[in-house]
Scaffold this motif. Structure first.
Motif, PDB file in Angstrom:
ATOM      1  N   VAL A 130      -1.670  13.477  -1.795  1.00 26.76           N
ATOM      2  CA  VAL A 130      -2.621  13.787  -0.723  1.00 26.76           C
ATOM      3  C   VAL A 130      -3.942  14.174  -1.397  1.00 26.76           C
ATOM      4  N   PRO A 131      -4.907  13.250  -1.466  1.00 30.38           N
ATOM      5  CA  PRO A 131      -6.125  13.522  -2.244  1.00 30.38           C
ATOM      6  C   PRO A 131      -6.926  14.722  -1.763  1.00 30.38           C
ATOM      7  N   TRP A 132      -6.813  15.099  -0.480  1.00 30.27           N
ATOM      8  CA  TRP A 132      -7.606  16.210   0.046  1.00 30.27           C
ATOM      9  C   TRP A 132      -6.814  17.514   0.142  1.00 30.27           C
ATOM     10  N   ARG A 137      -8.141  19.675  -4.403  1.00 27.77           N
ATOM     11  CA  ARG A 137      -9.574  19.977  -4.270  1.00 27.77           C
ATOM     12  C   ARG A 137     -10.006  21.007  -5.310  1.00 27.77           C
ATOM     13  N   VAL A 145     -12.616  14.593  -4.389  1.00 29.23           N
ATOM     14  CA  VAL A 145     -11.802  14.350  -3.195  1.00 29.23           C
ATOM     15  C   VAL A 145     -12.361  13.174  -2.398  1.00 29.23           C
ATOM     16  N   ALA A 149     -10.133   9.844  -1.753  1.00 27.23           N
ATOM     17  CA  ALA A 149      -9.700   9.501  -0.389  1.00 27.23           C
ATOM     18  C   ALA A 149      -9.967   8.046  -0.056  1.00 27.23           C
ATOM     19  N   ASP A 151      -9.052   5.617  -1.590  1.00 27.00           N
ATOM     20  CA  ASP A 151      -7.807   4.879  -1.874  1.00 27.00           C
ATOM     21  C   ASP A 151      -7.065   4.496  -0.592  1.00 27.00           C
ATOM     22  N   ARG A 152      -7.149   5.357   0.429  1.00 22.16           N
ATOM     23  CA  ARG A 152      -6.405   5.094   1.655  1.00 22.16           C
ATOM     24  C   ARG A 152      -6.961   3.912   2.453  1.00 22.16           C
ATOM     25  N   SER A 214      -1.547   1.624  -0.979  1.00 18.43           N
ATOM     26  CA  SER A 214      -2.328   2.797  -1.364  1.00 18.43           C
ATOM     27  C   SER A 214      -1.600   3.502  -2.490  1.00 18.43           C
ATOM     28  N   SER A 216      -1.997   6.667  -3.557  1.00 20.20           N
ATOM     29  CA  SER A 216      -1.571   8.012  -3.169  1.00 20.20           C
ATOM     30  C   SER A 216      -0.380   7.944  -2.212  1.00 20.20           C
TER      31      SER A 216
END
Length: 506
Positions: A130-132, A137, A145, A149, A151-152, A214, A216
């Motif tokens: 979960v990048p965020w 962070r 971040v 993000a 990537d999604r 993705s 992530s």
């Protein structure tokens, strides 16, 4: 004056001594590391008489125990844990009568850009799911971040799978790559990101990426499928106890054969596990393999297991590629040497470490050296393990022997591409101070240094392809198997499973 051998007796030319006749056993295992010992035990449990030949002065390879001169507590001086995926190592340990333990529930930390931070928990080799997430962070900041993000929503084809570093950078950006993946992956494999084959170091990741589109999300899928609990396990008393138990079982098997000699045996063997036995030659004698050593021993058997790359070139005359007729058609895997590693273990009088200020340990990002060859962070160590915080069994033993407030930390030095200068106790204490946030420069009660000479090659894409071709050819060679870290990859879980499978057909 040395007496002459009897007239007509075969002579060992280098020494002038009468040559000993070959010993006949069921299997010869070359190399006494974990792979060789597990292979030998597997064959012993099938009722075979086995001899293990180890070139160095002790078995176990990078699994080794030792103790401070001032503290009667044995601890690991090499590998100190194994991956919890699968049950192969756990099953082996339990069969050997050893107690498998989990580390304390502490987070691991990272160190990059001159600061320390907890590593995100939901990741694979530092790649976040979960990048965020808040812990991501804190490590990479809002700019990181925002880039991660993307990537999604990036199309699936926007991905370069050449190596681990290139893949992560193409999907999640530079900050994730440099601050999260670099310290974890390079710390585990002792090689730069651009030398790490994705399939070798992160099994299943590319398949999950193909399904999810993705990176992530792919990590999240792998994490969801992983068993609950810690990703690693240990042994009460240290991982080195596995080596001692394996060696004991194999030696006991030789005694059983000596007590009940078989009709097809030529006589009792000298010992089942032999150190200081460097292999000098390998040849075929009928359907048997004959192995000679530099000390004059000759062992003959219908089964040969080679666990070290140094001996692999001797197999070339008999290894034939599938579909080929002429032997020697498959090159022996040739890789650059692995990292030259020094492990510094410190015994510290430091009650400030009772609260484990950096969890179980800290991994250091490989910051580029400056023009003078220094380290911008001021830290040369690539990793630190707070051993008495990570392993309750060790904390209990140290406390019982030395009293409260005494701790053990391990610092690892050396990255691929250059010889590593051994750290002094003073340098190790300075690095530990910077990483743990506690002044430890005058707190060292004792220290140990252990060198690992880079014998394990990095899992580059080209090297893994060579290994696959070579092992396929070995599989078509009667009575021959290869195993060990040079073909199985990094970690006890990979090596133990590979060794057991490699000798199954023998």
């Amino acid at each position: 004056m040395t007496p002459l051998p009897p007239l007509g007796a075969p002579v060992d030319a280098p020494s002038g001594r009468p040559a000993r006749p070959p010993e006949h056993v069921d299997a010869v295992v070359v190399g006494g590391g974990i792979g060789g010992l597990v292979a030998a035990r597997t064959l012993v449990h099938r009722g075979l008489q086995v001899v293990v030949l180890e070139a160095s002065d002790r078995v176990g390879g990078p699994v080794r125990g030792g103790a401070f001169g001032s503290l009667p507590v044995r601890l690991d001086l090499g590998a100190e844990s194994f991956a919890a995926r699968g049950t192969t190592v756990t099953d082996l340990a339990e069969e050997l009568g050893l107690d498998v333990v989990s580390p304390a529930p502490l987070s691991a930390w990272g160190y990059a850009a001159g600061r320390a931070f907890p590593l995100p928990k939901a990741g694979v080799l530092g790649i976040p799911s979960v990048p965020w997430a808040p812990d991501v962070r804190r490590a990479i900041g809002w700019p990181g971040v925002a880039r991660a993000a993307v990537d999604r929503v990036l199309p699936r084809f926007v991905a370069d799978t050449t190596d681990l570093g290139t893949l992560v950078r193409s999907r999640l950006g530079r900050r994730v790559t440099d601050r999260l993946v670099a310290p974890v992956a390079t710390g585990v494999h002792s090689a730069p990101l651009d030398r790490l084959d994705v399939a070798a170091v992160a099994p299943g990741l590319l398949d999950a990426f193909a399904r999810t589109g993705s990176l992530s999300r792919a990590v999240g899928e792998l994490r969801a499928a992983a068993p609950a609990g810690s990703a690693v396990r240990g042994i009460d008393g240290g991982i080195h106890a596995i080596v001692e138990a394996l060696t004991g079982e194999i030696a006991a098997s030789a005694e059983e054969f000596a007590d009940s000699p078989r009709t097809d045996a030529t006589g009792p063997i000298h010992a089942a596990v032999r150190v200081g036995q460097q292999v000098d030659g390998v040849e075929r004698v009928g359907a048997d393999w004959q192995v000679t050593t530099t000390v004059g021993d000759t062992v003959r058997a219908p089964r040969l297991v080679v666990t070290t790359p140094q001996v692999a070139p001797l197999l070339s005359p008999w290894v034939t590629a599938p579909g080929e007729v002429e032997p020697g058609s498959v090159p022996v895997p040739a890789a650059e040497a692995g990292a030259d590693i020094w492990l510094a273990t410190l015994l510290l009088d430091a009650p400030e470490l009772d609260d484990a200020p950096r969890g179980s340990g800290i991994l250091v990002a490989p910051d580029a050296e400056d023009a003078a060859g220094g380290h911008p962070s001021g830290v040369r160590a690539k990793a630190l393990t707070h051993a008495t915080a990570k392993w309750p069994w060790l904390a209990d033993r140290v406390r019982a022997a030395a009293g409260p407030g005494v701790h053990v930390v391990r610092l690892s030095y050396g990255r691929i591409g250059a010889a590593t200068e051994p750290p002094s106790a003073e340098e190790a204490a300075r690095d530990a101070s910077a990483l743990l946030g506690v002044d430890l420069t005058d707190r060292v009660r004792d220290h140990l240094l252990q060198r690992w000479d880079g014998s394990l090659p990095p899992p580059t894409p080209a090297y893994r392809a060579q290994v696959a071709a070579f092992t396929a050819a070995v599989g078509h060679t009667p009575g021959l198997a290869v195993t060990g870290g040079w073909v199985a990859g990094t970690g006890l879980a990979a090596i133990v499973a590979h060794a057991q499978a490699a000798v199954a057909a023998l």
